[in-house]
Design a protein around this motif. Structure first.
Motif, short mmCIF file in Angstrom:
data_model
loop_
_atom_site.label_atom_id
_atom_site.label_comp_id
_atom_site.label_asym_id
_atom_site.label_seq_id
_atom_site.Cartn_x
_atom_site.Cartn_y
_atom_site.Cartn_z
N THR A 68 0.85 -1.18 0.00
CA THR A 68 0.00 0.00 0.00
C THR A 68 0.89 1.23 0.00
O THR A 68 1.74 1.39 0.89
CB THR A 68 -0.91 0.02 1.25
N GLN A 69 0.69 2.08 -0.99
CA GLN A 69 1.50 3.30 -1.08
C GLN A 69 1.25 4.18 0.14
O GLN A 69 0.12 4.43 0.52
CB GLN A 69 1.16 4.08 -2.35
N GLN A 70 2.35 4.62 0.76
CA GLN A 70 2.27 5.51 1.90
C GLN A 70 2.44 6.97 1.46
O GLN A 70 1.68 7.83 1.85
CB GLN A 70 3.34 5.15 2.94
N GLN A 71 3.44 7.19 0.65
CA GLN A 71 3.69 8.49 0.04
C GLN A 71 4.78 8.30 -1.01
O GLN A 71 5.62 7.44 -0.87
CB GLN A 71 4.12 9.55 1.06
N ASN A 72 4.70 9.08 -2.06
CA ASN A 72 5.67 8.99 -3.15
C ASN A 72 6.01 7.55 -3.49
O ASN A 72 5.17 6.79 -3.93
CB ASN A 72 6.91 9.82 -2.84
N TYR A 73 7.27 7.13 -3.27
CA TYR A 73 7.71 5.78 -3.61
C TYR A 73 7.76 4.85 -2.41
O TYR A 73 8.27 3.74 -2.51
CB TYR A 73 9.09 5.85 -4.29
N GLN A 74 7.23 5.28 -1.27
CA GLN A 74 7.20 4.44 -0.08
C GLN A 74 5.96 3.56 -0.09
O GLN A 74 4.85 4.04 -0.34
CB GLN A 74 7.17 5.29 1.19
N PHE A 75 6.17 2.28 0.20
CA PHE A 75 5.07 1.32 0.28
C PHE A 75 5.16 0.56 1.59
O PHE A 75 6.25 0.23 2.06
CB PHE A 75 5.12 0.32 -0.88
N LEU A 76 4.01 0.29 2.17
CA LEU A 76 3.92 -0.59 3.32
C LEU A 76 3.69 -1.99 2.76
O LEU A 76 2.73 -2.21 2.01
CB LEU A 76 2.77 -0.18 4.23
N VAL A 77 4.55 -2.93 3.13
CA VAL A 77 4.42 -4.31 2.68
C VAL A 77 3.86 -5.12 3.84
O VAL A 77 4.49 -5.22 4.90
CB VAL A 77 5.79 -4.89 2.23
N GLU A 78 2.68 -5.69 3.62
CA GLU A 78 2.04 -6.51 4.63
C GLU A 78 2.07 -7.97 4.19
O GLU A 78 1.84 -8.28 3.03
CB GLU A 78 0.58 -6.08 4.81
N PHE A 79 2.34 -8.84 5.13
CA PHE A 79 2.41 -10.27 4.90
C PHE A 79 1.09 -10.85 5.39
O PHE A 79 0.92 -11.14 6.56
CB PHE A 79 3.64 -10.85 5.61
N LEU A 80 0.15 -11.00 4.47
CA LEU A 80 -1.25 -11.23 4.81
C LEU A 80 -1.55 -12.56 5.47
O LEU A 80 -2.51 -12.68 6.22
CB LEU A 80 -2.11 -11.08 3.55
N ASP A 81 -0.77 -13.56 5.20
CA ASP A 81 -1.09 -14.89 5.72
C ASP A 81 -0.16 -15.32 6.85
O ASP A 81 0.01 -16.51 7.10
CB ASP A 81 -1.07 -15.92 4.59
N SER A 82 0.43 -14.35 7.54
CA SER A 82 1.33 -14.68 8.65
C SER A 82 1.29 -13.57 9.68
O SER A 82 0.70 -12.51 9.47
CB SER A 82 2.76 -14.88 8.14
N GLY A 83 1.96 -13.78 10.77
CA GLY A 83 2.07 -12.75 11.80
C GLY A 83 3.31 -11.90 11.66
O GLY A 83 3.69 -11.19 12.60
N ILE A 84 3.94 -11.93 10.50
CA ILE A 84 5.15 -11.15 10.27
C ILE A 84 4.77 -9.67 10.26
O ILE A 84 3.83 -9.27 9.57
CB ILE A 84 5.82 -11.53 8.94
N PRO A 85 5.49 -8.83 11.01
CA PRO A 85 5.17 -7.41 11.00
C PRO A 85 5.45 -6.78 9.63
O PRO A 85 6.36 -7.23 8.92
CB PRO A 85 6.07 -6.80 12.07
N PRO A 86 4.67 -5.76 9.27
CA PRO A 86 4.90 -5.11 7.98
C PRO A 86 6.24 -4.38 7.93
O PRO A 86 6.81 -4.06 8.97
CB PRO A 86 3.74 -4.13 7.85
N ILE A 87 6.72 -4.16 6.71
CA ILE A 87 7.94 -3.37 6.51
C ILE A 87 7.63 -2.26 5.52
O ILE A 87 6.67 -2.33 4.76
CB ILE A 87 9.12 -4.22 5.99
N THR A 88 8.47 -1.24 5.54
CA THR A 88 8.36 -0.14 4.58
C THR A 88 9.45 -0.29 3.54
O THR A 88 10.61 -0.55 3.89
CB THR A 88 8.50 1.22 5.29
N THR A 89 9.09 -0.14 2.28
CA THR A 89 10.07 -0.10 1.20
C THR A 89 10.08 1.30 0.62
O THR A 89 9.10 2.03 0.73
CB THR A 89 9.75 -1.12 0.10
N ASP A 90 11.17 1.66 0.01
CA ASP A 90 11.30 3.00 -0.59
C ASP A 90 12.45 2.97 -1.59
O ASP A 90 13.30 2.08 -1.55
CB ASP A 90 11.58 4.04 0.50
N GLU A 91 12.46 3.94 -2.45
CA GLU A 91 13.55 4.11 -3.39
C GLU A 91 14.56 5.09 -2.81
O GLU A 91 14.20 5.96 -2.01
CB GLU A 91 13.03 4.64 -4.73
#
Length: 150
Positions: A11-34
């Motif tokens: 899910t885009q957070q702003q500009n090129y930042q995305f929140l990556v969610e691991f939908l089928d596990s309890g892994i916490p989300p991470i943020t990706t960016d350029e």
């Protein structure tokens, strides 16, 4: 990991930042960016994630193969050097991922080391997938769900 696959959501957070969610596990989300000038380096970009995935998979496969013979390789460290290149169309690509794994003990302390070293890469899901290639299907829809590209 399941043999049936897994699900993610970005899910885009702003500009090129995305929140990556691991939908089928309890892994916490991470943020990706350029990195700049496009992004703000608020998290790893896809090329860094790809390199980390290759290196981590290789290290885990080597550890699994060693432990199968009751070896304890700890602590293991992995250095990764990624070569970025331009293709014929001048598009930036990952040209090579050079992985250097260091075991925590001398080679003489390991049982069946020749056998382990000859086969551990074959068990690395990510590295072998990248080497062999895999199908990537892409579709694009607008905000109303209309299919723009299949």
């Amino acid at each position: 990991m399941s043999d049936t696959g897994f699900k993610l959501r970005l899910t885009q957070q702003q500009n090129y930042q995305f929140l990556v969610e691991f939908l089928d596990s309890g892994i916490p989300p991470i943020t990706t960016d350029e990195p700049p000038p496009l992004g703000e380096d608020a998290g790893p970009n896809p090329s860094r994630l790809l390199a980390a995935a290759v290196a981590n998979c290789l290290a885990a496969s080597l550890m699994f193969a060693l432990k199968k013979f009751k070896n304890e390789p700890d602590p293991v460290t992995v250095d990764v050097d990624v070569e970025m290149v331009r293709n014929e169309a001048k598009r930036l690509r990952v040209g090579a991922v050079n992985v250097s794994i260091r075991l925590g003990k001398s080679g003489a302390q390991f049982e069946h080391l020749d056998r382990v070293l000859a086969q551990f890469e074959e068990f690395c899901v990510v590295t072998q997938s990248v080497r062999d290639g895999f199908d990537v299907k892409v579709s694009v829809r607008d905000s109303e769900g209309a299919l723009l590209k299949a």
